[in-house]
Design a protein around this motif. Sequence first.
Motif, PDB file in Angstrom:
ATOM      1  N   ALA A  95       0.825  -1.215   0.000  1.00 37.72           N
ATOM      2  CA  ALA A  95       0.000   0.000   0.000  1.00 37.72           C
ATOM      3  C   ALA A  95       0.859   1.264   0.000  1.00 37.72           C
ATOM      4  CB  ALA A  95      -0.933   0.003   1.197  1.00 37.72           C
ATOM      5  N   LEU A  97       3.716   1.921  -1.664  1.00 39.66           N
ATOM      6  CA  LEU A  97       3.999   2.332  -3.040  1.00 39.66           C
ATOM      7  C   LEU A  97       2.711   2.491  -3.836  1.00 39.66           C
ATOM      8  CD1 LEU A  97       7.388   0.683  -4.013  1.00 39.66           C
ATOM      9  CD2 LEU A  97       6.875   2.922  -3.043  1.00 39.66           C
ATOM     10  N   HIS A 138      -0.546   8.023   7.539  1.00 40.40           N
ATOM     11  CA  HIS A 138       0.500   7.006   7.610  1.00 40.40           C
ATOM     12  C   HIS A 138       1.808   7.559   7.034  1.00 40.40           C
ATOM     13  CE1 HIS A 138       2.554   3.125   6.768  1.00 40.40           C
ATOM     14  NE2 HIS A 138       1.884   2.747   7.844  1.00 40.40           N
ATOM     15  N   THR A 140       3.843   6.403   5.059  1.00 39.46           N
ATOM     16  CA  THR A 140       4.065   6.170   3.627  1.00 39.46           C
ATOM     17  C   THR A 140       3.296   7.159   2.746  1.00 39.46           C
ATOM     18  OG1 THR A 140       2.293   4.537   3.490  1.00 39.46           O
ATOM     19  CG2 THR A 140       4.518   3.700   3.914  1.00 39.46           C
ATOM     20  N   GLN A 187      -7.644   8.841   4.904  1.00 40.67           N
ATOM     21  CA  GLN A 187      -7.240   7.543   5.406  1.00 40.67           C
ATOM     22  C   GLN A 187      -8.461   6.701   5.778  1.00 40.67           C
ATOM     23  OE1 GLN A 187      -3.439   6.906   7.940  1.00 40.67           O
ATOM     24  NE2 GLN A 187      -5.022   7.603   9.346  1.00 40.67           N
ATOM     25  N   GLY A 189      -8.796   3.735   7.912  1.00 42.37           N
ATOM     26  CA  GLY A 189      -8.095   2.855   8.844  1.00 42.37           C
ATOM     27  C   GLY A 189      -6.824   3.489   9.375  1.00 42.37           C
ATOM     28  N   VAL A 191      -3.575   3.721  11.455  1.00 38.55           N
ATOM     29  CA  VAL A 191      -2.660   2.613  11.737  1.00 38.55           C
ATOM     30  C   VAL A 191      -2.626   2.265  13.233  1.00 38.55           C
ATOM     31  CG1 VAL A 191      -0.553   3.981  12.052  1.00 38.55           C
ATOM     32  CG2 VAL A 191      -0.424   1.690  11.011  1.00 38.55           C
ATOM     33  N   ASP A 217      -5.838   6.309   1.406  1.00 42.88           N
ATOM     34  CA  ASP A 217      -4.917   5.286   1.901  1.00 42.88           C
ATOM     35  C   ASP A 217      -5.760   4.330   2.754  1.00 42.88           C
ATOM     36  OD1 ASP A 217      -3.082   3.680   3.153  1.00 42.88           O
ATOM     37  OD2 ASP A 217      -1.997   5.309   4.160  1.00 42.88           O
ATOM     38  N   ALA A 219      -4.962   0.907   3.460  1.00 42.07           N
ATOM     39  CA  ALA A 219      -4.103  -0.282   3.466  1.00 42.07           C
ATOM     40  C   ALA A 219      -4.813  -1.504   4.055  1.00 42.07           C
ATOM     41  CB  ALA A 219      -2.823  -0.004   4.224  1.00 42.07           C
ATOM     42  N   PHE A 220      -5.449  -1.309   5.210  1.00 38.72           N
ATOM     43  CA  PHE A 220      -6.233  -2.427   5.744  1.00 38.72           C
ATOM     44  C   PHE A 220      -7.713  -2.060   5.874  1.00 38.72           C
ATOM     45  CE2 PHE A 220      -4.535  -0.036   9.260  1.00 38.72           C
ATOM     46  CZ  PHE A 220      -5.556   0.013  10.199  1.00 38.72           C
ATOM     47  N   ASP A 246      -3.699  -3.012   0.727  1.00 38.90           N
ATOM     48  CA  ASP A 246      -2.763  -4.129   0.755  1.00 38.90           C
ATOM     49  C   ASP A 246      -3.501  -5.440   0.557  1.00 38.90           C
ATOM     50  OD1 ASP A 246       0.022  -3.665   1.138  1.00 38.90           O
ATOM     51  OD2 ASP A 246      -0.446  -2.736   3.067  1.00 38.90           O
ATOM     52  N   HIS A 248      -1.341  -8.114   1.138  1.00 43.37           N
ATOM     53  CA  HIS A 248      -0.547  -8.939   2.059  1.00 43.37           C
ATOM     54  C   HIS A 248      -0.909  -8.713   3.520  1.00 43.37           C
ATOM     55  CE1 HIS A 248       2.839  -5.675   1.556  1.00 43.37           C
ATOM     56  NE2 HIS A 248       2.041  -5.330   2.524  1.00 43.37           N
TER      57      HIS A 248
HETATM   58  C1  PLP Z   1       0.621  -0.760   6.338  1.00 47.24           C
HETATM   59  C2  PLP Z   1       0.115   0.570   5.922  1.00 47.24           C
HETATM   60  C3  PLP Z   1       0.677   1.256   4.841  1.00 47.24           C
HETATM   61  C4  PLP Z   1       1.911   0.769   4.120  1.00 47.24           C
HETATM   62  O1  PLP Z   1       1.713  -0.434   3.523  1.00 47.24           O
HETATM   63  P1  PLP Z   1       2.927  -1.365   3.059  1.00 47.24           P
HETATM   64  O2  PLP Z   1       2.239  -2.636   2.821  1.00 47.24           O
HETATM   65  O3  PLP Z   1       3.909  -1.416   4.186  1.00 47.24           O
HETATM   66  O4  PLP Z   1       3.492  -0.754   1.839  1.00 47.24           O
HETATM   67  C5  PLP Z   1       0.111   2.448   4.447  1.00 47.24           C
HETATM   68  N1  PLP Z   1      -0.943   2.954   5.097  1.00 47.24           N
HETATM   69  C6  PLP Z   1      -1.512   2.343   6.162  1.00 47.24           C
HETATM   70  C7  PLP Z   1      -2.693   2.975   6.819  1.00 47.24           C
HETATM   71  C8  PLP Z   1      -0.998   1.128   6.610  1.00 47.24           C
HETATM   72  O5  PLP Z   1      -1.564   0.505   7.655  1.00 47.24           O
END
Ligand code: PLP
Length: 421
Positions: A95, A97, A138, A140, A187, A189, A191, A217, A219-220, A246, A248
Motif C-alpha cells: 500500500a 507504493l 501514515h 508512507t 485515510q 483505517g 494505523v 490510503d 491499506a487495511f 494491501d 498482504h
Molecule cells: C501498512 C500501511 C501502509 C503501508 O503499507 P505497506 O504494505 O507497508 O506498503 C500504508 N498505510 C496504512 C494505513 C498502513 O496501515
Amino acid sequence: MSGRPDADVQRALAAAADLARDYLGGLSERHVGYREDGATIHQRLAGRLTIAWNQNAALHALSPAAAGVEQVAGEWMLELLDLPRDASFGFPTGAGLGNAVGLAAARHVVLARAGWDVEARGLYGAPEIRAVVGAEAHATALTALQYLGLGRERVIAVDTDDQGRMRADRLGDVLASLDGPLIVCAQAGNVNSGAFDPIGSIADTLAGYPNAWLHIDGAFGLWAATVPRLRHLVAGVERADSWSTDAHKWLNVGYDCGFVTVRDPEAHRAAMSATAAYLLQGAGRDNWEYVLDSSRRARGFVVWATLRSLGRDGVCALVERCCDLASRIADRLRGADGVEILNDVTLNQVLVRFTPGGGGDADAFTREVVGRVQADGTAWMGSTAWHGQAAMRISVSNWSTTEADADRTAEAILEAATPGT
Ligand SMILES: *Cc1c(COP(=O)(O)O)cnc(C)c1O
C-alpha cells in the motif's frame, strides 16, 4: 554452477541449512503487531507455482498469463471492495507504493488541468500543488508525497479528533484559504486506532474545488467493505479518485503485494508509463503501466487463487473474525487493574496502556509490559505513541488466529502487567 547437478544440490542444501540455522531465531509467530505471518494454503500452493513458473509480469509479451490473471484478479478486487468497476488497477509491492502511484496520478491530473505536463517537464516552474493530509496520516503517504517532489514538510496537516480521524470542519477552514491544484490524501483505517476519516464529508467539502483530487490510503481499512456490519465505516470511499490497499495484510496473500486503483485509467497510465524501442507493447494488458516496478514476479497469481478459493463469503468471514478477536482481546483486558483501552475498538486495532500498581510512570511501564510480552514469546505486538502517551498496539489480521490464541495473548499481556512479576 559447476555443471554437476549433485554438487549444485549439495551446495544449495548447505546454503539453505545455513540460512535456517542463522536466522530461525529471528522469525516471528502469533504476530499481532504489524501484519500476518501465517502462510495460507493459497499462498503455499499458488506461491510455489509463481516461483516455479518464474513469469516476468511486466509486459503482456513476456507473460500473457501474468497479464490475464492480474486483469481478472484486479476486477475481482474492485467488486469485492466495491470500487468503480471501470477503474484501472495495478499490484505494487504494498500500500505504501500504492500511495505513490495514486498520488502520482493525482499530480498528473491536477497539473494537466492547470496546463502543465509534469511527466515531461517536471516540477520546475510548475503551478504550485497544495497537498493536504490528516495529522495522523501514515508515514508512507508522506514519503509518497516526498518522492513526488511535493515536499513532506510543505504538506498541510489537518487536525484530527480523539480517534485520529481528520476533522472535516478543519479541512474546510484550511481549504478556504487555498485555490489552484489540490491533492487531499484521506485515510480509511488509522494505523493505531483503526478509525476512518469522514470520507463522505471530505468529498462534500472537495466538491466546491474544481481542481481537487481525493486519494484514499486504505491499506487495511478498505477491507471493511467486505463485511456487511462494517460497511458503514467506508461510506463515501467510492467518491474518491484513487485508492491504495494491501493484499498482504488482510487478504493474507503473503509478502509482497498491494493493490492500487485509479478512477481515470488515462491518468494512471500517463503517470506510470515508460517506453523503449525494444519493449513489445500493445498486445494486451501491460502490468507495468500501472505500478512503479518493471520486471517483477506475477503477484496476481496468489491474489487470484486466494479470491477464487475464499470467495466473497470467505473474505468476509476472515475480516470479521479478526475484528471479533480484537474485541475479544480488548474485552479480556478491559477492567483489569491498571489497564486501559485507549481507542474505540471498531475494527481490528486495540491500543492498551498500563499503569503500575501504586501509580507511577505509565509510559515507561507500558513500554516495559510490551517488552515483557515480546520476550515471553506467546505473541508479538509493538508499542506506539498515541496522542502523547505510550501504548501497546495490537493489530489482528492473521487468518490463522483463533479464539484460543486471542485468549492466550490476553493472558500473557495481563501476566506481564502484573506488578511484581
Ligand atoms: C501498512 C500501511 C501502509 C503501508 O503499507 P505497506 O504494505 O507497508 O506498503 C500504508 N498505510 C496504512 C494505513 C498502513 O496501515
